[in-house]
Every structure is written in structure tokens, then in C-alpha cells.
Motif scaffolding. Structure first.
Motif, short mmCIF file in Angstrom:
data_model
loop_
_atom_site.label_atom_id
_atom_site.label_comp_id
_atom_site.label_asym_id
_atom_site.label_seq_id
_atom_site.Cartn_x
_atom_site.Cartn_y
_atom_site.Cartn_z
N TRP A 127 -7.56 -7.58 12.50
CA TRP A 127 -7.93 -8.09 11.00
C TRP A 127 -6.86 -8.09 9.53
O TRP A 127 -6.56 -9.53 9.41
N ALA A 128 -6.82 -7.16 9.66
CA ALA A 128 -5.96 -6.56 8.81
C ALA A 128 -4.48 -7.18 9.06
O ALA A 128 -3.92 -7.33 7.65
N ILE A 129 -3.70 -7.16 9.64
CA ILE A 129 -2.53 -8.07 9.95
C ILE A 129 -2.84 -9.36 9.72
O ILE A 129 -1.64 -9.84 9.33
N ILE A 130 -3.52 -10.21 10.09
CA ILE A 130 -4.07 -11.21 10.05
C ILE A 130 -4.47 -12.01 7.81
O ILE A 130 -3.72 -12.75 7.79
N TYR A 131 -5.11 -10.71 7.74
CA TYR A 131 -4.76 -11.02 6.18
C TYR A 131 -3.40 -10.71 5.42
O TYR A 131 -3.36 -10.97 3.99
N VAL A 132 -3.15 -9.77 6.02
CA VAL A 132 -2.13 -9.39 5.33
C VAL A 132 -1.12 -10.81 5.48
O VAL A 132 -0.63 -10.86 4.33
N ARG A 133 -1.11 -11.39 6.67
CA ARG A 133 -0.27 -12.14 6.53
C ARG A 133 -0.92 -13.88 4.93
O ARG A 133 0.26 -14.19 4.94
N ALA A 134 -1.73 -13.56 5.16
CA ALA A 134 -2.65 -13.95 4.30
C ALA A 134 -2.47 -13.62 2.42
O ALA A 134 -2.06 -14.63 1.71
N PHE A 135 -2.79 -12.63 2.06
CA PHE A 135 -3.24 -12.25 0.64
C PHE A 135 -1.79 -11.44 0.56
O PHE A 135 -1.74 -10.68 -0.60
N GLY A 136 -1.02 -11.34 1.59
CA GLY A 136 0.23 -10.14 1.34
C GLY A 136 -0.25 -9.11 1.63
O GLY A 136 -1.09 -8.72 1.66
N LEU A 137 1.22 -7.64 1.64
CA LEU A 137 0.78 -6.67 1.62
C LEU A 137 0.37 -6.18 1.02
O LEU A 137 -0.08 -6.12 -0.59
N GLY A 138 -0.65 -5.05 0.48
CA GLY A 138 -1.36 -4.22 -0.11
C GLY A 138 -2.97 -4.33 0.10
O GLY A 138 -3.48 -4.47 1.37
N VAL B 292 -1.06 -1.12 9.19
CA VAL B 292 -0.02 -2.51 9.38
C VAL B 292 -0.14 -3.07 7.98
O VAL B 292 0.50 -4.45 8.04
N GLY B 293 0.31 -2.03 7.38
CA GLY B 293 0.36 -2.93 5.71
C GLY B 293 -0.24 -3.28 4.93
O GLY B 293 -0.18 -3.88 3.72
N ALA B 294 -1.74 -2.69 4.64
CA ALA B 294 -2.77 -3.13 3.85
C ALA B 294 -2.98 -2.29 3.13
O ALA B 294 -4.40 -1.60 3.07
N GLY B 295 -2.09 -1.16 2.50
CA GLY B 295 -2.16 -0.63 1.56
C GLY B 295 -3.39 1.17 1.86
O GLY B 295 -3.58 1.41 2.67
N GLY B 296 -3.23 1.18 1.26
CA GLY B 296 -4.25 2.66 0.92
C GLY B 296 -2.73 4.04 1.74
O GLY B 296 -1.81 3.69 1.48
#
Lengths: 274, 291
Positions: A135-146, A225-229
């Protein structure tokens, strides 16, 4: 009594293992054969593993020689920790909000639309089948890193799991209270409000708290995967081979998780006792 | 009579007041926490509203455009299932690799956890010192997420499933070790006393006194862990530690859109199948002990 007398009392118990329980024996043999095959499949060898652990040595040494404190970027690490907590908190909170109505819709006790319940349950199964990192990798694609992507992936994964747990809790609610309120002629909303909600609120709260606790752990890895934190800080340092800083962050993560665990366990205990 | 009623209603309204106060306090606290958290991660409506169409676009792109007339045509024709799954053989091999990663790590983790759990159970530990150290050690093993261990082992052992298996084994040891020692702590120790009185040492006590009663619970926990490891092994490849996750990461980064959905669908099917099978097995094991 001689040994022979003892054996004659219960000869079954003194048979060799493969005659006492042949099925277990065959299963054990088969699993050992499969194990050997699997090791062969991956092409492992002890020398390879030992060589790898020899490579570990410089990494371990680097982990414990802490140096150059001025370049450690402590504010960045602190931000990462706080972000992780915020992600976990908001993700769990929004998922709880969404799952309360879902649990009513999918519970046999409250509504009787079988088809709708079936579809919602299958969708929840699908959501649960996908790991939070995907999920994180898909959301990173749509909402950008962070951290926003991290928040959304925690939210999505939690809707899948909490939705199931909440609807089970609602299903297990005592029917007597519901029937009592129905028999006094109330409408559906009062039945939910006074028949179901008082029974399930403590369960919902303690489950949400438990998920907040486990989400602080998941939020740590979302950074991979780049989803922050804090995970982002950690993986950046591991990629750049700053092993001492990586160890420092791992220790901080362990401390944070322990504190959250202890707090949430204390609160959950109080809620359930009441 | 009136007095009792008055007292009762007074008491009731006092309690309600107290509860209201607490409720308001909790709601306010939550509200403040939400505001702070939102500001920390810079959550605002414009970012979400601008992201949702992009998410929709992405999902539309990764879904295959299947043509109902050509569904079972051969792999050369666009719109058919074989075209969507043209790489099916490769996926199956990778899925099998993923499955084996989970099997091996669960098995090794199970063995290590079982050995260590006897030392970290308060009631049967041979001495206090080993209890303390083994318990802390297990806490450390399960405290660090497996993917972090995987990154470390990819550095040391190179890209491939070995790094993933070792990482998952470590985490499994920590998690199962804790659960197993909790199971041991609930064990009945009378049979241990019998063995001791017949001259058995600590090892026979564990083998014949404790192990037979805890085995069903332990196996059911191990199966549960196997389900968890299947999920973990599908994503541990994101850092290069083998399995189907490595391929998934690749196709996502190279934007092979339709392959993304093909792999994710396979993962979902695998995970659900294993969950159902192992759930049924666990039910049987637990039931068998109560009969």
C-alpha cells in the motif's frame, strides 16, 4: 520388578518411535526431505553463510564506534520519531472512524442485508491480503514521498483488519439488550445507540489502542519505501553506511515502541476492567 | 423510601456529571492530538484532493484492460488473460521461492525459539540470570523490524533470498520465543515433580514434563507465525532480500503497469489460500486437545 516385567505391563509405550506412531514418523521424514530440497533449491551452503557473517564483522564494528556527533542531524531524527507517531495516530484514528459504520453494516445483529455484507467482507479480505508496504509504495506513487503516503497506507491496512475485528465484536454483542429495546418499539437508530453501542465501545477502544501500538511498529518500516517517518532516516543512513547512526536510531525506536506499549497496555487494562 | 430514591438519583447524577467531564476531556485531548499530528505531517485538504485523482489514474493504469470476447485467447492478443499473465511461469517460480522463504524461516525460528523459550519462562528457567538475559535478547530480536535486519543482511550476504530468510528467522525467533515462554508459564508442573522424584534432571523434566502439554499450543502459534511470515516474505524483497517482492518492486519502479496488478492479485490469492488452510489446521489442533 525387573525391566522385563515393566515392559510387559505396557509394551506399546516401549516400542521404537516409528512403530509407536508411524504417521508422525512418516510426516517427520517427509518434512526433513522437503527441508533438504528447499535448502538445495536456494543453493545454500554453510560456507556461504559463514562468509556472509565474516562480512558482518566490519559492519558490527562500525555500529559500535560512534563518531562525528556534529554530523548526526539530531533534529532530523527527532522529527522522524514525531512523524512516525503522528502517522500511526492519525492512521489508526481515521481507520477507527471509518470502521465503526462498516462494522454495523457487516454485522448480522444490526442489519440483515446479506448481499451487501458479503461484498463488504470480501473487499475487506482483499485489503487484508495486501501487505502494508505494498500500500505504501502505491500511495508514494500517487501522493509523493513523505508521511502523507505513510498515513494513508496505515489507514488502508487498518480498515481491512479493524473492520473485520469490529464486525466480529458487534456480532458477539448480547442479543438480549437489543431485543429488549426493539420490543419497546424503538427505531433502528435507538437500537444501535442503546442496544449495541454500550456493549461494543470498550472493545473498540481497546482494539484501536492495540492497533495504535502495533502501527507505531509498522510506521517504522514504511520509511523503507519512502513513506516518511523515522524509517526514512534509518534507511538513508543504512544506505550511506553510517552504521553508528543507524544503531542509535534503532535504539531510539526500541525505546519509543516500549514506551508506547507500556502506556497503551496500562490504558487498555483500565478500560477493560471498567 | 423517598430518602433512598433521592440518594440514588443524587448519586446517579453525580456519576453522570463525572463521566461527562471525563468524556469532554478525552474528546478535547483527541482533538488537540489530531491538530498537532496533522500539522506535523503537513496534512491538508489540497494535498489530499490533488492526490486522489492521481491515485485513481495509477489504479486505472495498473488494472488490465481485458476484452470479454478475447478473454481466453493466446498471449499474443491484447486484452486476454494470457496476455496479462505472459510472465506467469516466472511468477510461479518466484511465489514458490517466497513460500519456501516463509517455510524455512518459520522452521528455523521455531527451533531456536523453542530452545530459548525454556530459559525465558519464569517457572521453569534453570536460573534467574539466564532468564533475564534470554528474555532481553528475545525482546531485542523481535523489537527490530525484519525489513531492517534484511537491509543489514543484504549488505553482508548480497542480494538474494538468504538475507531475507535470516532476517525473518531472527524476527520469528524473537516473536515465537515470547509466546512459547508464556505458554510454558501456564503449564502444570506436577509431572515435572514426578520426573524429578524419579531422578530425572532438568532436560528430561522439560522433554517429558513440559513439552507434551504445551505442544498443541506451540504448534498452533507456529502456524499463526507461518501466516505472518508469508505476508512478510512477499514484501521483504523490496530491499533486495528475495522472493516475489523483489519482482514487484522492480515492475513498480519500471512502470510495467499491468504486471503490478498481476503480481498483487497473485499475492492476495496466495495469502488468502494459506490463511484459510492454516486457520483450518489450527482449529483442528486446538480442538484435538480439548476432546
Amino acid at each position: 520388578m525387573t525391566n522385563k516385567d515393566i515392559i510387559s505391563l505396557c509394551p506399546q509405550a516401549f516400542l521404537p518411535f516409528w512403530r509407536r506412531s508411524p504417521v508422525t514418523f512418516i510426516l517427520v521424514i517427509l518434512s526433513i526431505i522437503y527441508l533438504g530440497f528447499a535448502i538445495h533449491f536456494f543453493g545454500f551452503s554453510l560456507s556461504k553463510i559463514l562468509e556472509g557473517f565474516a562480512n558482518m564483522k566490519p559492519i558490527l564494528v562500525a555500529m559500535f564506534t560512534w563518531q562525528d556527533f556534529s554530523t548526526w542531524n539530531f533534529p532530523g531524527i527527532f522529527d522522524g520519531l514525531v512523524q512516525t507517531l503522528a502517522m500511526a495516530f492519525l492512521g489508526t484514528f481515521f481507520a477507527t472512524l471509518v470502521c465503526i459504520p462498516i462494522s454495523f453494516l457487516t454485522s448480522k445483529k444490526v442489519f440483515r442485508f446479506t448481499l451487501l455484507r458479503f461484498f463488504i467482507k470480501r473487499i475487506l479480505d482483499m485489503i487484508r491480503g495486501v501487505d502494508i508496504l505494498i500500500w505504501a509504495i502505491i500511495y508514494v506513487r500517487a501522493f509523493g514521498l513523505g508521511p502523507l503516503a505513510g498515513l494513508l497506507s496505515i489507514f488502508t491496512a487498518d480498515v481491512g483488519t479493524l473492520g473485520k475485528l469490529f464486525s466480529e465484536a458487534t456480532d458477539n454483542a448480547d442479543t438480549k439488550q437489543i431485543e429488549g429495546i426493539e420490543s419497546s418499539g424503538s427505531n433502528k437508530i435507538s437500537v444501535i445507540r442503546f442496544g449495541v453501542v454500550p456493549q461494543i465501545i470498550p472493545i473498540f477502544i481497546s482494539q484501536s489502542l492495540y492497533f495504535f501500538e502495533s502501527n507505531t511498529r509498522s510506521a517504522v518500516i514504511l520509511g523503507v519505501v519512502g513513506a516518511g517517518g523515522i524509517g526514512l532516516q534509518l534507511t538513508e543512513r543504512m544506505k550511506a553506511q553510517y552504521w553508528d547512526q543507524a544503531l542509535f536510531i534503532i535504539v531510539l525506536i526500541l525505546i519509543m515502541v516500549t514506551i508506547i506499549d507500556t502506556l497503551s497496555r496500562a490504558i487498555r487494562k483500565r478500560i477493560i476492567d471498567e | 423510601m423517598n430518602n433512598i430514591l433521592e440518594n440514588y438519583s443524587k448519586n446517579y447524577s453525580e456519576q453522570i456529571k463525572k463521566r461527562r467531564f471525563w468524556n469532554i476531556f478525552i474528546v478535547l485531548g483527541l482533538f488537540v492530538a489530531i491538530l498537532i499530528s496533522s500539522s506535523i505531517i503537513d496534512l491538508n485538504m489540497t494535498r489530499i484532493t490533488s492526490g486522489i485523482p492521481r491515485l485513481g489514474d495509477y489504479i486505472a493504469k495498473i488494472l488490465p484492460n481485458l476484452d470479454t470476447n478475447l478473454l481466453f485467447a493466446n498471449s499474443q492478443i491484447e486484452g486476454s488473460v494470457p496476455y496479462w499473465y505472459f510472465n506467469f511461469k516466472k511468477y510461479i517460480v518466484l511465489l514458490y521461492e517466497t513460500f519456501n522463504m516463509a517455510v524455512l524461516s518459520t522452521l528455523f525460528g521455531f527451533v531456536f525459539a523453542l530452545l530459548l523459550s525454556f530459559f525465558s519462562a519464569r517457572n521453569i528457567t534453570p536460573n534467574v540470570l539466564s532468564f533475564f538475559f534470554v528474555k532481553r535478547f528475545l525482546e531485542f530480536l523481535r523489537g527490530v523490524p525484519e525489513i531492517i535486519f534484511a537491509i543489514l543482511f543484504v549488505w553482508a550476504l548480497g542480494v538474494g533470498p538468504l538475507a531475507g530468510i535470516i532476517a525473518m528467522t531472527i524476527h520469528t525467533t524473537g516473536a515465537l520465543g515470547k509466546l512459547f515462554s508464556e505458554v510454558h508459564e501456564n503449564a502444570e508442573l506436577k509431572s515435572c515433580e514426578a520426573i524429578r522424584s524419579a531422578g530425572g534432571g532438568w532436560v528430561p523434566e522439560m522433554r517429558y514434563g513440559v513439552l507434551p502439554q504445551v505442544l498443541p499450543n506451540i504448534i498452533s502459534y507456529a502456524l499463526l507465525r507461518f501466516e505472518i511470515n508469508i505476508r512478510a516474505s512477499t514484501v521483504i524483497g523490496f530491499v533486495g532480500a528475495g522472493g516475489i517482492g523483489q519482482e514487484l518492486y522492480l515492475v513498480i519502479n519500471f512502470n510495467y503497469y499491468e504486471e503490478v496488478s498481476a503480481i498483487i492479485l497473485l499475492i492476495i490469492l496466495t495469502v488468502i489460500t494459506i490463511d484459510i488452510t492454516s486457520g483450518a489446521l489450527r482449529q483442528r489442533i486446538i480442538k484435538g486437545t480439548h476432546d
